[in-house]
Every structure is written in structure tokens, then in C-alpha cells.
Design a protein around this motif. Structure first.
Motif, PDB file in Angstrom:
ATOM      1  N   HIS A   1       0.816  -1.223   0.000  1.00 52.36           N
ATOM      2  CA  HIS A   1       0.000   0.000   0.000  1.00 52.36           C
ATOM      3  C   HIS A   1       0.846   1.268   0.000  1.00 52.36           C
ATOM      4  O   HIS A   1       0.483   2.270   0.612  1.00 52.36           O
ATOM      5  CB  HIS A   1      -0.976   0.012   1.185  1.00 52.36           C
ATOM      6  CG  HIS A   1      -1.792  -1.237   1.283  1.00 52.36           C
ATOM      7  ND1 HIS A   1      -2.750  -1.589   0.348  1.00 52.36           N
ATOM      8  CD2 HIS A   1      -1.778  -2.244   2.192  1.00 52.36           C
ATOM      9  CE1 HIS A   1      -3.296  -2.738   0.683  1.00 52.36           C
ATOM     10  NE2 HIS A   1      -2.720  -3.167   1.790  1.00 52.36           N
ATOM     11  N   HIS A   2       1.987   1.205  -0.717  1.00 50.17           N
ATOM     12  CA  HIS A   2       2.800   2.414  -0.899  1.00 50.17           C
ATOM     13  C   HIS A   2       2.296   3.149  -2.130  1.00 50.17           C
ATOM     14  O   HIS A   2       2.170   2.561  -3.197  1.00 50.17           O
ATOM     15  CB  HIS A   2       4.277   2.057  -1.115  1.00 50.17           C
ATOM     16  CG  HIS A   2       4.905   1.353   0.033  1.00 50.17           C
ATOM     17  ND1 HIS A   2       4.754   1.761   1.333  1.00 50.17           N
ATOM     18  CD2 HIS A   2       5.692   0.244   0.083  1.00 50.17           C
ATOM     19  CE1 HIS A   2       5.419   0.939   2.134  1.00 50.17           C
ATOM     20  NE2 HIS A   2       5.992   0.010   1.405  1.00 50.17           N
ATOM     21  N   SER A   3       2.008   4.419  -1.978  1.00 44.41           N
ATOM     22  CA  SER A   3       1.521   5.210  -3.104  1.00 44.41           C
ATOM     23  C   SER A   3       2.593   6.153  -3.640  1.00 44.41           C
ATOM     24  O   SER A   3       2.319   7.007  -4.467  1.00 44.41           O
ATOM     25  CB  SER A   3       0.290   6.023  -2.679  1.00 44.41           C
ATOM     26  OG  SER A   3       0.615   6.877  -1.589  1.00 44.41           O
ATOM     27  N   LEU A   4       3.839   5.972  -3.178  1.00 45.31           N
ATOM     28  CA  LEU A   4       4.909   6.868  -3.590  1.00 45.31           C
ATOM     29  C   LEU A   4       5.265   6.662  -5.058  1.00 45.31           C
ATOM     30  O   LEU A   4       5.335   5.537  -5.535  1.00 45.31           O
ATOM     31  CB  LEU A   4       6.164   6.610  -2.745  1.00 45.31           C
ATOM     32  CG  LEU A   4       6.071   6.900  -1.249  1.00 45.31           C
ATOM     33  CD1 LEU A   4       7.358   6.454  -0.564  1.00 45.31           C
ATOM     34  CD2 LEU A   4       5.837   8.371  -1.002  1.00 45.31           C
ATOM     35  N   LEU A   5       5.484   7.753  -5.765  1.00 45.67           N
ATOM     36  CA  LEU A   5       6.064   7.704  -7.099  1.00 45.67           C
ATOM     37  C   LEU A   5       7.536   8.039  -6.929  1.00 45.67           C
ATOM     38  O   LEU A   5       7.894   9.197  -6.701  1.00 45.67           O
ATOM     39  CB  LEU A   5       5.372   8.705  -8.023  1.00 45.67           C
ATOM     40  CG  LEU A   5       3.906   8.411  -8.345  1.00 45.67           C
ATOM     41  CD1 LEU A   5       3.302   9.530  -9.178  1.00 45.67           C
ATOM     42  CD2 LEU A   5       3.788   7.077  -9.080  1.00 45.67           C
ATOM     43  N   LEU A   6       8.360   7.018  -7.013  1.00 44.08           N
ATOM     44  CA  LEU A   6       9.772   7.181  -6.664  1.00 44.08           C
ATOM     45  C   LEU A   6      10.576   7.708  -7.844  1.00 44.08           C
ATOM     46  O   LEU A   6      10.473   7.197  -8.953  1.00 44.08           O
ATOM     47  CB  LEU A   6      10.347   5.844  -6.201  1.00 44.08           C
ATOM     48  CG  LEU A   6       9.664   5.186  -5.001  1.00 44.08           C
ATOM     49  CD1 LEU A   6      10.258   3.815  -4.741  1.00 44.08           C
ATOM     50  CD2 LEU A   6       9.798   6.070  -3.773  1.00 44.08           C
ATOM     51  N   SER A   7      11.390   8.714  -7.584  1.00 41.06           N
ATOM     52  CA  SER A   7      12.313   9.215  -8.607  1.00 41.06           C
ATOM     53  C   SER A   7      13.734   8.754  -8.328  1.00 41.06           C
ATOM     54  O   SER A   7      14.603   8.868  -9.193  1.00 41.06           O
ATOM     55  CB  SER A   7      12.263  10.747  -8.662  1.00 41.06           C
ATOM     56  OG  SER A   7      12.619  11.299  -7.407  1.00 41.06           O
ATOM     57  N   GLU A   8      13.962   8.240  -7.133  1.00 40.63           N
ATOM     58  CA  GLU A   8      15.281   7.723  -6.750  1.00 40.63           C
ATOM     59  C   GLU A   8      15.081   6.476  -5.902  1.00 40.63           C
ATOM     60  O   GLU A   8      14.026   6.307  -5.263  1.00 40.63           O
ATOM     61  CB  GLU A   8      16.065   8.776  -5.948  1.00 40.63           C
ATOM     62  CG  GLU A   8      16.400  10.014  -6.753  1.00 40.63           C
ATOM     63  CD  GLU A   8      17.137  11.050  -5.919  1.00 40.63           C
ATOM     64  OE1 GLU A   8      16.835  11.182  -4.709  1.00 40.63           O
ATOM     65  OE2 GLU A   8      17.995  11.741  -6.479  1.00 40.63           O
ATOM     66  N   PRO A   9      16.087   5.593  -5.865  1.00 42.57           N
ATOM     67  CA  PRO A   9      15.978   4.392  -5.025  1.00 42.57           C
ATOM     68  C   PRO A   9      15.820   4.749  -3.547  1.00 42.57           C
ATOM     69  O   PRO A   9      16.312   5.781  -3.091  1.00 42.57           O
ATOM     70  CB  PRO A   9      17.306   3.663  -5.266  1.00 42.57           C
ATOM     71  CG  PRO A   9      17.812   4.194  -6.572  1.00 42.57           C
ATOM     72  CD  PRO A   9      17.348   5.617  -6.634  1.00 42.57           C
ATOM     73  N   VAL A  10      15.110   3.887  -2.822  1.00 41.32           N
ATOM     74  CA  VAL A  10      15.020   3.997  -1.366  1.00 41.32           C
ATOM     75  C   VAL A  10      16.020   3.015  -0.778  1.00 41.32           C
ATOM     76  O   VAL A  10      16.012   1.831  -1.133  1.00 41.32           O
ATOM     77  CB  VAL A  10      13.595   3.662  -0.875  1.00 41.32           C
ATOM     78  CG1 VAL A  10      13.545   3.628   0.651  1.00 41.32           C
ATOM     79  CG2 VAL A  10      12.597   4.659  -1.432  1.00 41.32           C
ATOM     80  N   ILE A  11      16.884   3.486   0.100  1.00 44.41           N
ATOM     81  CA  ILE A  11      17.927   2.612   0.638  1.00 44.41           C
ATOM     82  C   ILE A  11      17.924   2.631   2.162  1.00 44.41           C
ATOM     83  O   ILE A  11      17.435   3.562   2.800  1.00 44.41           O
ATOM     84  CB  ILE A  11      19.336   3.000   0.119  1.00 44.41           C
ATOM     85  CG1 ILE A  11      19.723   4.413   0.588  1.00 44.41           C
ATOM     86  CG2 ILE A  11      19.392   2.898  -1.396  1.00 44.41           C
ATOM     87  CD1 ILE A  11      21.173   4.760   0.316  1.00 44.41           C
ATOM     88  N   PHE A  12      18.451   1.561   2.722  1.00 43.08           N
ATOM     89  CA  PHE A  12      18.736   1.470   4.154  1.00 43.08           C
ATOM     90  C   PHE A  12      19.917   0.539   4.297  1.00 43.08           C
ATOM     91  O   PHE A  12      20.299  -0.143   3.334  1.00 43.08           O
ATOM     92  CB  PHE A  12      17.518   0.953   4.943  1.00 43.08           C
ATOM     93  CG  PHE A  12      17.033  -0.386   4.489  1.00 43.08           C
ATOM     94  CD1 PHE A  12      17.545  -1.552   5.036  1.00 43.08           C
ATOM     95  CD2 PHE A  12      16.059  -0.492   3.512  1.00 43.08           C
ATOM     96  CE1 PHE A  12      17.105  -2.797   4.603  1.00 43.08           C
ATOM     97  CE2 PHE A  12      15.604  -1.730   3.079  1.00 43.08           C
ATOM     98  CZ  PHE A  12      16.144  -2.883   3.630  1.00 43.08           C
ATOM     99  N   MET A  13      20.532   0.518   5.462  1.00 44.01           N
ATOM    100  CA  MET A  13      21.729  -0.284   5.645  1.00 44.01           C
ATOM    101  C   MET A  13      21.549  -1.301   6.766  1.00 44.01           C
ATOM    102  O   MET A  13      20.770  -1.099   7.693  1.00 44.01           O
ATOM    103  CB  MET A  13      22.948   0.603   5.940  1.00 44.01           C
ATOM    104  CG  MET A  13      23.299   1.518   4.791  1.00 44.01           C
ATOM    105  SD  MET A  13      24.980   2.189   4.848  1.00 44.01           S
ATOM    106  CE  MET A  13      25.049   2.917   6.458  1.00 44.01           C
ATOM    107  N   LYS A  14      22.297  -2.396   6.634  1.00 41.09           N
ATOM    108  CA  LYS A  14      22.378  -3.409   7.677  1.00 41.09           C
ATOM    109  C   LYS A  14      23.840  -3.540   8.064  1.00 41.09           C
ATOM    110  O   LYS A  14      24.725  -3.429   7.220  1.00 41.09           O
ATOM    111  CB  LYS A  14      21.861  -4.761   7.169  1.00 41.09           C
ATOM    112  CG  LYS A  14      20.370  -4.777   6.808  1.00 41.09           C
ATOM    113  CD  LYS A  14      19.939  -6.181   6.395  1.00 41.09           C
ATOM    114  CE  LYS A  14      18.488  -6.207   5.973  1.00 41.09           C
ATOM    115  NZ  LYS A  14      17.681  -7.134   6.771  1.00 41.09           N
TER     116      LYS A  14
END
Length: 197
Positions: free
Chosen positions: A11-24
Motif C-alpha cells: 500500500h505504498h503510493s509513492l512515485l519514486l524518482s530515486e531508489p530507497v535505501i537502508f543499511m544493515k
């Protein structure tokens, strides 16, 4: 958030223009077929099957057209997510580290050379749980290609030899339970095989 069908199921309605990142952190890594133990701080641990590349040389501010020079091995992995914690953090606008980067949350399969694949941006991959297909995807459906992700990440972080980049999950994520047997495939080659305890 690199596959539109997964974003829809979440249910994400985002229109992404760049990657979404996170780190482990490195303590998140689980390899060599060792079992994954469900942590006591979550009652909703979701599997997310992903294609993973391993960086083979140091790079910073890498141009997308040269990104292919910075990796030569590929596998499948699982990004385990404490979904109940993630939902709470999202509501509060807080960072995701405790729901994404906890110990053993980054399962990794056996790597193969890119030379053993035809085209990294047209690869089938899937996860079987207890012998039944639970999730499947093809890298052609990525919103952002592997090379685009590498270029983007290297703007912010120097990539080092051995760094692993998980490239996103398609639709079909779900809970794991004690006793589950997970097997991950790239095309029809099994590269990941472990149990949940």
C-alpha cells in the motif's frame, strides 16, 4: 521498494524518482546455510527474496554507465523484516534500523559469477518454502536497475570490496514460522537453503 507490485501489496503510493535505501550492519549477515532464529521482539517476521550483488572494487561517485565494472558475482538473499515493528516506526516517522538491520536479518546464498548468467536485468528468481513457491520475480521488473542503484548509493557511501547490495523484493512477501525450510533460486539454480528455528 524497487518492484511496483511489492509497493502495491504494501500500500505504498509513492512515485519514486530515486531508489530507497537502508543499511544493515555486518552482524545482520547469515550465511553458509545456518538456521535463522525468530527473534523474541517480533511476532511478524517477513521474508523478502532479493537478488544480491557483491562489490569487487572500491568506488565513489560511480557513473551509471561504469557501474557494471564494480561487481562480478550474484546470488539470492533474504531481507528479513520485523513487519510489526516497521509499521510502528512508519507511523512515527522513525528510522527502520531495528526492524531491518537486526542480527541475522540478511541471509545470503552462494555466489556465482555474472558470466554464468545471460543478463542481470532479465533474471528469474524465486523462493520456495517447504517445497512450494512462495515468491517469484524477474529483475526486468525493477524500477531501478542494479547499475542505477550502485551509482546512486555511491554518491553517499564509498563502496568497498565485499559490500553487498540487496536490490529489492517483488510481491509475495509473508511470514515465516519455526520449522519452515527456505530455498532460493536464481533461474533454476538453487543458491540458498536454510531452516527457520
Amino acid at each position: 521498494m524497487n518492484y511496483a507490485n511489492h509497493n502495491k501489496e504494501m500500500h505504498h503510493s509513492l512515485l519514486l524518482s530515486e531508489p530507497v535505501i537502508f543499511m544493515k550492519s555486518d552482524s545482520a549477515l547469515l550465511k553458509d546455510g545456518k538456521p535463522f532464529f525468530i527473534p523474541d521482539f517480533s511476532s511478524e517476521i517477513h521474508y523478502e527474496t532479493e537478488v544480491v550483488v557483491r562489490i569487487n572494487k572500491v568506488g565513489k561517485n560511480i557513473a551509471e554507465q561504469f557501474a557494471h565494472r564494480y561487481y562480478n558475482e550474484i546470488t539470492v538473499g533474504i531481507d528479513f523484516t520485523a513487519r510489526d515493528l516497521q509499521n510502528e516506526l512508519r507511523k512515527k516517522g522513525l528510522p527502520w534500523e531495528i526492524c531491518k538491520g537486526f542480527d541475522q536479518s540478511a541471509v545470503i546464498g552462494d555466489f556465482i559469477s555474472l558470466e554464468e548468467t545471460d543478463n542481470i536485468q532479465d533474471l528469474d528468481f524465486h523462493l520456495e518454502i517447504n517445497g512450494k513457491t512462495a515468491q517469484k520475480g524477474n529483475t526486468s521488473n525493477m524500477l531501478f536497475s542494479v547499475d542505477r542503484i550502485i551509482a546512486y548509493v555511491s554518491r553517499f557511501f564509498t563502496l568497498k570490496i565485499g559490500d553487498l547490495i540487496y536490490t529489492g523484493t517483488p510481491a509475495g512477501v509473508g511470514n515465516v514460522e519455526i520449522g519452515n525450510h527456505l530455498q532460493g533460486y536464481l533461474d533454476n539454480r538453487k543458491l540458498l537453503d536454510f531452516y527457520v528455528r
